[in-house]
Design an enzyme around this catalytic site. Structure first.
Site, mmCIF file in Angstrom:
data_model
loop_
_atom_site.group_PDB
_atom_site.id
_atom_site.type_symbol
_atom_site.label_atom_id
_atom_site.label_comp_id
_atom_site.label_asym_id
_atom_site.label_seq_id
_atom_site.Cartn_x
_atom_site.Cartn_y
_atom_site.Cartn_z
ATOM 1 N N CYS A 94 0.873 -1.169 0.000
ATOM 2 C CA CYS A 94 0.000 0.000 0.000
ATOM 3 C C CYS A 94 0.912 1.221 0.000
ATOM 4 O O CYS A 94 2.010 1.192 -0.542
ATOM 5 C CB CYS A 94 -0.977 -0.024 1.171
ATOM 6 S SG CYS A 94 -0.215 -0.126 2.812
ATOM 7 N N TRP A 95 0.490 2.320 0.611
ATOM 8 C CA TRP A 95 1.288 3.546 0.557
ATOM 9 C C TRP A 95 2.515 3.480 1.462
ATOM 10 O O TRP A 95 3.645 3.682 1.033
ATOM 11 C CB TRP A 95 0.408 4.736 0.919
ATOM 12 C CG TRP A 95 1.150 6.025 1.175
ATOM 13 C CD1 TRP A 95 1.051 6.829 2.260
ATOM 14 C CD2 TRP A 95 2.115 6.658 0.317
ATOM 15 N NE1 TRP A 95 1.878 7.920 2.150
ATOM 16 C CE2 TRP A 95 2.552 7.839 0.960
ATOM 17 C CE3 TRP A 95 2.672 6.343 -0.912
ATOM 18 C CZ2 TRP A 95 3.516 8.693 0.412
ATOM 19 C CZ3 TRP A 95 3.627 7.204 -1.473
ATOM 20 C CH2 TRP A 95 4.031 8.357 -0.805
#
Length: 344
Positions: A94-95
């Site tokens: 993810c981020w």
């Protein structure tokens, strides 16, 4: 304990082909930039991510987590099924390597899907790209396919790629054709995505003595070529294409399809109109308004683009080989003939 991968380990897994790289961020985040080769199986849609972010800011982190759990629970069977269909181990990210990737790997592990996650998320990948590009040593020399607008350089590049030549398509990576009309019908990429795609191809061809590219300015749409690459381009061997005006007009009509976006072409023309002698500019304007695109394109080539290319080719530092062809097939055959004596 969940398996965590460094970015170097993750890229090795990608190259092995035995693992699937999965970006679990929203589709919008994925489109903006991801790790090349990854697929998108989002934990939240664009709208859901926006809703949760609003709750986080306006109410509390707890409220956001609760709402996120509710949304994810409803889509859990489909989410797991999408991963199971991959039929191979997965590495998710993810981020920042936080809640979304942790949640994904936890539920996948419970369902028997082998899954690990990228430590630090895609942010660590971006840091890796920036650091690598800052000190990149490009050992390959560049062969630059140049020529007047409409000489089908991109088409020729792809024909060479199909024949096994090492080719980097900068315009495809930028999502832009490099002219004032260049983004019509395309989705321009940002610098992050461009850098990732360029680095991937540079690594793929790192053992090649030569790489073939199209002649571009330092800026292509929204992106800028790294200095080390631009310098190599300027000193590379230039193959300059010459084709009859009718062939060039036909190439532009086929590539740009102005009849599908007439308003956008007319709007883009306003940015260069002042650089063309007024009577000719007014004639081009009328032709575009009347959708007489071949005539308008021919005038644009003669009174705007060709003079700019003539200036650009005089700035080149490398050797220039001129190819005078009567057709695209003729240009391709001559190009291949000239490449025979070059070691790749």
């Amino acid at each position: 304990m969940q398996q965590e991968y460094t970015i170097e380990e993750l890229l090795e897994l990608r190259e092995s082909g035995k693992y699937a790289l999965v970006d679990v961020r929203s589709p919008k985040e994925f489109q903006e930039a991801s790790i090349p080769g990854a697929i998108n199986i989002p934990v939240f849609s664009n709208e859901e991510r926006s809703e949760i972010g609003t709750l986080y800011k306006q109410e509390s982190p707890e409220a956001a987590k609760q709402r996120g759990l509710e949304i994810f629970s409803d889509k859990l069977p489909r989410f797991i099924n999408d991963f199971q269909k991959l039929n191979k181990p997965v590495a998710v990210f993810c981020w920042r390597g936080g809640m979304r990737s942790k949640t994904a790997t936890t539920v996948l592990d419970l369902m028997g899907v082998k899954a690990g996650r990228l430590k630090g998320g895609i942010r660590s990948y971006r840091q890796y790209v920036v650091k690598t590009m800052e000190s990149y040593n490009l050992k390959s020399d560049l062969i630059v396919l140049n020529g007047y607008t409409g000489t089908g350089k991109t088409k020729l590049l792809h024909q060479l790629l199909d024949k096994g030549y090492p080719v980097i398509d900068l315009e495809q990576m930028a999502g832009h054709r490099g002219s004032i009309f260049g983004q019509i019908g395309l989705l321009p990429n940002n610098q992050k995505k461009f850098d990732s795609l360029l680095l991937q191809d540079l690594e793929k061809y790192k053992d090649k003595k030569h790489i073939i590219i199209e002649g571009e300015s330092k800026r292509i749409g929204k992106v800028v070529l790294p200095e080390f690459f631009y310098s190599k381009k300027e000193s590379g061997t230039q193959f300059f294409l010459h084709l009859p005006i009718d062939v060039r007009v036909a190439n532009i009509m086929e590539d740009y399809k102005p009849e599908e976006s007439p308003e956008q072409f007319l709007e883009a023309f306003q940015f260069i109109k002042r650089n063309i002698h007024s009577p000719i500019a007014n004639e081009i304007q009328k032709l575009l308004e009347g959708k007489q695109f071949p005539k308008a394109i021919a005038l644009l080539l003669e009174y705007y683009y060709d003079s700019r290319y003539e200036h650009a080719i005089t700035q080149s530092e490398g050797e220039t080989v001129h190819i005078h062809a009567e057709s695209m097939e003729d240009a391709f055959q001559q190009l291949r003939s000239n490449l025979k004596n070059i070691k790749f």
